[in-house]
Write a protein that holds these residues in place. Sequence first.
Motif, mmCIF file in Angstrom:
data_model
loop_
_atom_site.group_PDB
_atom_site.id
_atom_site.type_symbol
_atom_site.label_atom_id
_atom_site.label_comp_id
_atom_site.label_asym_id
_atom_site.label_seq_id
_atom_site.Cartn_x
_atom_site.Cartn_y
_atom_site.Cartn_z
ATOM 1 N N CYS A 222 0.825 -1.208 0.000
ATOM 2 C CA CYS A 222 0.000 0.000 0.000
ATOM 3 C C CYS A 222 0.859 1.258 0.000
ATOM 4 C CB CYS A 222 -0.934 -0.010 1.211
ATOM 5 S SG CYS A 222 -1.911 1.477 1.439
ATOM 6 N N LEU A 223 2.104 1.146 0.496
ATOM 7 C CA LEU A 223 2.939 2.325 0.707
ATOM 8 C C LEU A 223 3.956 2.563 -0.398
ATOM 9 C CD1 LEU A 223 3.632 1.674 4.506
ATOM 10 C CD2 LEU A 223 1.928 3.225 3.542
ATOM 11 N N LYS A 224 3.959 1.708 -1.420
ATOM 12 C CA LYS A 224 4.986 1.798 -2.458
ATOM 13 C C LYS A 224 4.897 3.074 -3.292
ATOM 14 C CE LYS A 224 6.032 -3.104 -3.138
ATOM 15 N NZ LYS A 224 5.979 -4.255 -4.092
ATOM 16 N N CYS A 225 3.732 3.695 -3.303
ATOM 17 C CA CYS A 225 3.560 4.871 -4.156
ATOM 18 C C CYS A 225 4.108 6.144 -3.534
ATOM 19 C CB CYS A 225 2.081 5.058 -4.499
ATOM 20 S SG CYS A 225 1.051 5.427 -3.067
ATOM 21 N N GLY A 226 4.678 6.051 -2.316
ATOM 22 C CA GLY A 226 5.243 7.227 -1.666
ATOM 23 C C GLY A 226 6.429 7.767 -2.438
ATOM 24 N N GLY A 227 6.764 9.010 -2.195
ATOM 25 C CA GLY A 227 7.857 9.655 -2.913
ATOM 26 C C GLY A 227 9.216 9.149 -2.478
ATOM 27 N N GLY A 228 10.222 9.453 -3.269
ATOM 28 C CA GLY A 228 11.590 9.079 -2.934
ATOM 29 C C GLY A 228 12.033 9.688 -1.625
ATOM 30 N N GLY A 229 12.772 8.894 -0.850
ATOM 31 C CA GLY A 229 13.231 9.363 0.458
ATOM 32 C C GLY A 229 12.272 9.055 1.585
ATOM 33 N N SER A 230 11.154 8.386 1.271
ATOM 34 C CA SER A 230 10.215 8.008 2.327
ATOM 35 C C SER A 230 10.861 6.971 3.246
ATOM 36 C CB SER A 230 8.936 7.432 1.725
ATOM 37 O OG SER A 230 8.217 8.420 1.022
#
Length: 933
Positions: free
Chosen positions: A333-341
């Motif tokens: 579910c969290l893979k779509c977060g931005g770089g550096g998450s």
Amino acid sequence: MKLLIPSPHLTGLLQSSSIPPHSSIPFPPSSTGTLMADALLSIVLDQLGSLIQQQIHQEVSLVVGVETEIQSLADTLQLVRVVVADAEKRQVKEELVKVWLQRLKDIAYQMDDVLDEWSTSLLKSQIERPESPSMSKKKVSSCIPSPSICFKRVAGRRDIALKIKDIKQQVDYIANQSNRFNFTTRFSNEEPQRLMTISAVDISEVCGRDKDRDTILRHLLGESCEQNLGPYIISLVGLGGVGKTTLAQLAFNHHEVEAHFDIRIWVCVSDPFIPVRIFRDIFEALYEKSSDVHNPEVLQKKIQACIDGKKFLLVLDDVWNEDYQLWEQLKNCLKCGGGGSRILVTTRNESVARMMRSTYMHSLGSLPLEQCRALFSQIAFCGKSIDKIEELEEIGKNIADKCKGLPLAVKALGSLMQSKNNKQDWENMLNSEMWELDVFEKKLSPALLLSYYDLPPPLKRCFSYCAVFPKDRTIQIDDLIKLWMAQSYLDSKSDREMETIGREYFENLAARSFFQDFEKDVEGNIVRCKMHDIVHDFAQFLTNNECLIVEDDCENLKTKLSRQKGRHATVIVHGSTRLSFSVNNARNLHTLLVVSDNWCRIDSFPLDSFQQLKYLRAMDLRGNDSIVELPREVGEFIHLRYLNLSYCSRLETLPETISELCNLQTLNVRYCLNLTKLPPGIRSLINLRHLQIRANYCMLRTLPKGVGRLTSLRTLSLFIVGDESGSDVCKIEEMRNLKELRELEITGLSKVEDAGEAEKAELKNKKQLYGLTLNFQPWTSQPVGMKEVAEALQPHPNLKSLRIAWYQEWPRWMMEPSLLQLTQLFLSYCVRCQCLPPLGDLPLLESLEIQWMQQVKNVGGEFLGSSSKIAFPRLKHLSFEDMLEWENWEVKEEKGKKVLPCLLSLKIEGSPKLTAVPDLLVQRTPPIKLFLT
């Protein structure tokens, strides 16, 4: 009129009754949690003394010949109690002592039930008496019970007397058994002293973790080339109580972390790992509102829509589960977060960190020896003189060394020794045999046991009761105090309020580090908290047989209740479920809490099993969608003191039999959306202290006549000025007799006919009232005389919190401030007011919220007041919302006059025409926190 006394032949039946000898009754199975015997005995002895005095005062006899039994019972209990302290310490090593104590506790619970039944009988007799000797013969005769009622009452007293004789024989047997253990007598009847309260752990109290903190910050803030392989996961691994959560909090709240991430989310996971609950917690953190969505797919889409392309930090605190499939649902579910998450995890189990494919795993070891000593000294020596510190310093170092590097243990003992000034007390603590107990090596710290033993009995029972709350749950302090009240833990020989005593007890326990994660109101009072996992485990150790917590599995609850004599039960509902209590031992319960996880539905509650729960003191059924009405049998719960039905959205009515609950102290029906009326018999609840209703979320249109008889009320969260006519409608004048009110909301004030009617409420004379809401409700035209009505509702100058809604012209007592103790003010929906009142002259005001003033265009000097050299001298938080026509805000610091010197935060939302915030507020040093939307 005197109450009927049993005839001699009934007394003969009593004296010749056959009661089996208890020397042949086996002891119950042994258990680990038997440390509350002294606390329970103190309750029983207080009850006995109170009831004997009450019986003498009312000239009422229980049953002829039983008085000597009662006095003998009290004497025997006193003899037993003086050896209980020794027994409680020896039972950890001696199995037979543990069994003896368990039997004593069982008898103490039985006595508690019987004595409460006796007390209730006396209370009902008092209620039924005529109000005065001058009453008419007709009225007196109407108060005389019928022969059938008299016979029933006599039979009831005879039943109580039989139970007392039965208990007396059991207590005699237990007292005789104690002789073989050669207990030493050590007894203290001390009341808890007020301690200097200490705040939640802040940065100044975190010792020896600088390197760990810097390492975690580097991994949180650094760039990663592994981002395309999945979420960057940092795991903090360490023993319980070593400081993992504290370190994670330091990192989460670090100013660089705040600036680095677009979104920060904190979720307490605990056990079990339930993805839908975690999704819901993340959703609520992102959208800053609660969610009743149960579909994980819907929740995931909403989360992904919010974090898509944004750099987020997610903290998953206290993860236990090692099931990769459950973790994968959340990770995907969290893979779509931005770089550096980043995802920061705390766990006690290294295999959990490996299962989650942690990018970096940080093992948090024990606190270094010198840092342990520094933390201990910082707490234990607070407020002590230099000479005293020099005298105790070496002993303190040795005590800190015994904590084996666990900050939680250091804090607990440091807090304990803070109140000890005698060198002998410090040496006794250092040399205590509790440090040698093997039972604590793996799970529990001896420091907690030493801290617990140092508590007076009232604090022991209050702390131990907290085992009824699920682990990692937020505890509402007001609810906790009301639950303590329901168990009679806060009875006092003084005239002080039970609620005040409860607050002092909580602050005393908090000062001893039994609670943490404090949330405070604007006045600095703790309103919510949590217990550390280790402390919670310790509380469960103390109450292993009494407090039962089960999750979704009613069969598990049945099994536990069948095997053990559970007294307090909590059922945690994670999804839609049906509850059942069709087991005989449920009748022993004193507490039943049904906790729905994030408001999951309870589809069916076993109302047909109500009669089995007749000894309940506290029942919390909040969020139960299956209850449309309570059964009549609830009137048989004569011991009930706390009834929480909040958020039971389908509840429509309460039975008239609720009038039988003469011990009821708290009735909470907040957010019962379909509740249309309260039964007329509610006026008989003479011990009711808190009647909690929510005005905007229920269908109540009036209160029944007679509410003015509830002179024990401290909280009346909704008084409805109804427009119905008739003899059964409560009028505003009934508030005249409610002199003990602390919190009050009056709604529908536009229906008050004239100022004379409003004056009869006598708000100006209510010295105890600290929280008041005046809701005039919307109208199409100004009611005649409404200004005079508002003037007549002037509160006492002691008022601390005031809310005014739907009014259009400020009363004089606001224009010329008389509320010199006011700390909180909330003004809303005063849509016809064209200016703000001169609130700057209020000397103690700390929080001000203004909402929906649709005709206010300019805010200037009049808002600041004129009589003081400092405008808003104490104001810390200022908020404006939905000021749709607000165009100009002028704040000038005139010569010799300061403006808002203590302001910390300013929120302006929904004011599209306001072009600028005064420079005087923007250019502050240090800067004010601005929230502008």
